[in-house]
Design a protein around this motif. Structure first.
Motif, PDB file in Angstrom:
ATOM      1  N   TYR A  72       0.830  -1.198   0.000  1.00  0.00           N
ATOM      2  CA  TYR A  72       0.000   0.000   0.000  1.00  0.00           C
ATOM      3  C   TYR A  72       0.872   1.258   0.000  1.00  0.00           C
ATOM      4  CZ  TYR A  72      -3.530   3.413   1.322  1.00  0.00           C
ATOM      5  OH  TYR A  72      -4.357   4.505   1.340  1.00  0.00           O
ATOM      6  N   ALA A 151      -3.910   5.196  -2.494  1.00  0.00           N
ATOM      7  CA  ALA A 151      -5.008   6.152  -2.505  1.00  0.00           C
ATOM      8  C   ALA A 151      -4.482   7.529  -2.891  1.00  0.00           C
ATOM      9  CB  ALA A 151      -5.674   6.219  -1.130  1.00  0.00           C
ATOM     10  N   SER A 152      -5.231   8.233  -3.731  1.00  0.00           N
ATOM     11  CA  SER A 152      -4.887   9.587  -4.149  1.00  0.00           C
ATOM     12  C   SER A 152      -3.500   9.591  -4.792  1.00  0.00           C
ATOM     13  CB  SER A 152      -4.983  10.546  -2.953  1.00  0.00           C
ATOM     14  OG  SER A 152      -4.927  11.884  -3.371  1.00  0.00           O
ATOM     15  N   GLY A 155      -2.335   6.225  -5.101  1.00  0.00           N
ATOM     16  CA  GLY A 155      -2.958   5.515  -6.211  1.00  0.00           C
ATOM     17  C   GLY A 155      -2.273   5.842  -7.524  1.00  0.00           C
ATOM     18  N   LEU A 177      -7.491   4.142  -5.371  1.00  0.00           N
ATOM     19  CA  LEU A 177      -8.623   4.899  -4.855  1.00  0.00           C
ATOM     20  C   LEU A 177      -8.454   6.366  -5.226  1.00  0.00           C
ATOM     21  CD1 LEU A 177      -8.737   3.316  -1.267  1.00  0.00           C
ATOM     22  CD2 LEU A 177     -10.002   2.590  -3.304  1.00  0.00           C
ATOM     23  N   TYR A 275     -15.469   2.226   2.260  1.00  0.00           N
ATOM     24  CA  TYR A 275     -14.163   1.566   2.230  1.00  0.00           C
ATOM     25  C   TYR A 275     -14.313   0.061   2.353  1.00  0.00           C
ATOM     26  CZ  TYR A 275     -10.689   5.311   2.088  1.00  0.00           C
ATOM     27  OH  TYR A 275      -9.887   6.328   1.676  1.00  0.00           O
TER      28      TYR A 275
END
Length: 290
Positions: A72, A151-152, A155, A177, A275
Motif C-alpha cells: 500500500y 489512494a490519491s 494511487g 482509490l 471503504y
C-alpha cells in the motif's frame, strides 16, 4: 526346514515394518511442523533517506508458496501523508485479502518551499522499495506475488509503477482509490493543483511536456497492462472523477481487464462505510483475474 525359514522371513518383515513405523512416528514427534507466528516489522529501511522506510505485517502460517503481498502507498498530494494511513483500514484488508502479507510504504515528499523531492524521486522510491521487498521474500517467508495499491497520490504511484515498471516486481494487479491518472489534464483543475504540479514537475505542461507525460499512468497503458480496479467519488474536489473516467476509457481501448465504480456524492477520501465495500469488491475482482 523350508516352512521354518518361511515363518522366519514373515516374522522378520513384520518386525522390520513395525520398526520403520515406530521410527517414523517418533521422528514426526521430535520434528513437528511449526506454523510461523504473525510478526509486525516497523520502520524497515529500504533506502538511503529517512523517508525510505516501510511497515511490514506478516500473517501467521505464511509460506513462500502461498502468501501474496498487498503493498500500500499512502496519499497526501505528494507533499504529506504517512505509511500509518493503512492502520485506519488494515482490518478491512485482512478480512478481504485473508492470508496476505501487508506492507505500507513511505516515500520522498515534495517540499513546496525548497522544491526538493520533485518527481521522479517518488517514482524511483517505489522501484527501490519493491526491489527491496522482493529481496526479502525468502527471509520473510512470503511469495513474490504482489498486489499494488494506493489512494490519491499513492494511487497515482501504484498505477504508474504497475504500468510503467511492470517488470520490477511480480505485480499481478493494481488497486487505486481516487487516483490522478493524467497530469496534463489535472493541471488547471484549480489554482492549488496547478501550483503543486508546477513545483512537483518543475514546470507546466507547456514548459515540461515530457515530464507530465512520463509521470502520467495513462501514458503507459498497453494491451499487456495488468488488471486494474479503481474507485472514485463523483463529488471529489481534489482529484476530479474525470481522472478515473479517462483511465477507464484508456483501459477499455486496450482491452485491459478492469473494474471501475464511481460513488455518487462521495468526495476525496471515501467515508469509512464505502471503504469496506470497495476493498471487498477489489478483492472479488482480483481473485477472479488471478
Amino acid at each position: 526346514m523350508a516352512i521354518t525359514m518361511q515363518i522366519f522371513r514373515i516374522r522378520f518383515f513384520i518386525l522390520l515394518s513395525f520398526s520403520v513405523l515406530f521410527y517414523s512416528c517418533n521422528n514426526d514427534t521430535e520434528n513437528p511442523v511449526v506454523e510461523l507466528e504473525a510478526i509486525d516489522i516497523l520502520n524497515e529501511s529500504y533506502g538511503n533517506t529517512a523517508e525510505n522506510n516501510m511497515d511490514v505485517f506478516l500473517p501467521a502460517g505464511r509460506t513462500t508458496e502461498e502468501t501474496r503481498l498487498f503493498i500500500y502507498i499512502h496519499g497526501g498530494a505528494w507533499v504529506s501523508g504517512d505509511k500509518n494511513e493503512i492502520l485506519a483500514f488494515r482490518s478491512l484488508v485482512e478480512s478481504s485479502f485473508p492470508g496476505y502479507a501487508i506492507i505500507s510504504l513511505n516515500y520522498s515528499l515534495l517540499n513546496l518551499g525548497t522544491g526538493t523531492g520533485q518527481f521522479p524521486d517518488q517514482e524511483n522510491d517505489i522501484i527501490e522499495a519493491i526491489n527491496y521487498i522482493v529481496s526479502k521474500t525468502e527471509e520473510w517467508n512470503v511469495s513474490n506475488n504482489i498486489i499494488l495499491a494506493g489512494a490519491s497520490a499513492g494511487g497515482h504511484l501504484a498505477l504508474l509503477h504497475g504500468y510503467k515498471h511492470q517488470e520490477v516486481g511480480n505485480i499481478q494487479a493494481v488497486l487505486a482509490l481516487f487516483p490522478p491518472t493524467d497530469l496534463n489534464s489535472l493541471y488547471g483543475f484549480n489554482a492549488l493543483t496547478s501550483q503543486g504540479l508546477q513545483v512537483l514537475l518543475n514546470g507546466t505542461p507547456e514548459s515540461n511536456p515530457d515530464g507530465y507525460t512520463e509521470s502520467s499512468p495513462i501514458s503507459f497503458v498497453t494491451p499487456n497492462s495488468i488488471p486494474t480496479v479503481f474507485f472514485h467519488g463523483t463529488s471529489d474536489t481534489v482529484v476530479p472523477v474525470s481522472q478515473s473516467e479517462i483511465l477507464a476509457e484508456k483501459l477499455e481501448e486496450n482491452e485491459v481487464p478492469f473494474y471501475f465504480e464511481a460513488y455518487p456524492g462521495e468526495g476525496h477520501g471515501l467515508n469509512f462505510g464505502p471503504y469496506a465495500e470497495v476493498i471487498q469488491k477489489a478483492a472479488d475482482f482480483i481473485n477472479q483475474e488471478l
